[in-house]
Scaffold this active site. Sequence first.
Site, PDB file in Angstrom:
ATOM      1  N   SER A 202       0.867  -1.170   0.000  1.00 44.72           N
ATOM      2  CA  SER A 202       0.000   0.000   0.000  1.00 44.72           C
ATOM      3  C   SER A 202       0.906   1.223   0.000  1.00 44.72           C
ATOM      4  CB  SER A 202      -0.868   0.004   1.266  1.00 44.72           C
ATOM      5  OG  SER A 202      -1.508   1.254   1.446  1.00 44.72           O
TER       6      SER A 202
ATOM      7  N   TYR B 127      -1.737  -1.398  10.558  1.00 45.72           N
ATOM      8  CA  TYR B 127      -1.852  -1.545   9.101  1.00 45.72           C
ATOM      9  C   TYR B 127      -0.617  -0.950   8.422  1.00 45.72           C
ATOM     10  CZ  TYR B 127      -3.634  -1.067   4.337  1.00 45.72           C
ATOM     11  OH  TYR B 127      -3.794  -1.137   2.981  1.00 45.72           O
ATOM     12  N   VAL B 128      -0.249   0.253   8.828  1.00 49.02           N
ATOM     13  CA  VAL B 128       0.916   0.921   8.232  1.00 49.02           C
ATOM     14  C   VAL B 128       2.171   0.092   8.456  1.00 49.02           C
ATOM     15  CG1 VAL B 128       2.390   2.974   8.356  1.00 49.02           C
ATOM     16  CG2 VAL B 128      -0.102   3.223   8.350  1.00 49.02           C
ATOM     17  N   ALA B 129       2.351  -0.413   9.671  1.00 46.06           N
ATOM     18  CA  ALA B 129       3.539  -1.220   9.975  1.00 46.06           C
ATOM     19  C   ALA B 129       3.575  -2.486   9.127  1.00 46.06           C
ATOM     20  CB  ALA B 129       3.568  -1.578  11.458  1.00 46.06           C
TER      21      ALA B 129
ATOM     22  N   LYS C 212       2.274  -2.959   6.174  1.00 46.67           N
ATOM     23  CA  LYS C 212       2.552  -2.626   4.781  1.00 46.67           C
ATOM     24  C   LYS C 212       4.004  -2.205   4.585  1.00 46.67           C
ATOM     25  CE  LYS C 212      -1.451  -3.803   3.447  1.00 46.67           C
ATOM     26  NZ  LYS C 212      -1.615  -5.025   2.653  1.00 46.67           N
TER      27      LYS C 212
ATOM     28  N   ILE D 270      -8.373   2.823  -2.816  1.00 48.18           N
ATOM     29  CA  ILE D 270      -9.146   2.090  -3.816  1.00 48.18           C
ATOM     30  C   ILE D 270     -10.546   1.889  -3.256  1.00 48.18           C
ATOM     31  CG2 ILE D 270      -9.279  -0.022  -5.189  1.00 48.18           C
ATOM     32  CD1 ILE D 270      -6.794   1.706  -5.821  1.00 48.18           C
TER      33      ILE D 270
END
Length: 113
Positions: free
Chosen positions: A5, A18-20, A22, A51
């Site tokens: 992402s 989530y950021v970690a 990705k 998206i």
Amino acid sequence: MNVSSVAGLIGFPGNPSYVASKHGVVGLTKTAALEYARRGIRVNAVCPGIILTDMGRANLGDQASIDRWTDATQLKRLGVPEDVVGPVAFFAGPDSAYITGQSLNVCGGIIFY
């Protein structure tokens, strides 16, 4: 071919796990590319932006948020699943035979990284 992402390239507030995860996919992509290139195995990642999937809509919330993110993209629209198909097919096919260890942003110009 991995799917990360744009959150794997820059941070976004509100969902650090989530950021970690990705960021981890981007790191895995680079490391696997280094380890497997001599065997002729290419490893790349596609990094979608916003998206309009069920998850994307849920994360955006209200119309005002959708409008803010739409305005933040250079193409002035949010992505749809079909926007990700071509880049995935490219990495899976012979046209990317000399590409490995790369992360391709598919984000309408939200980030330039």
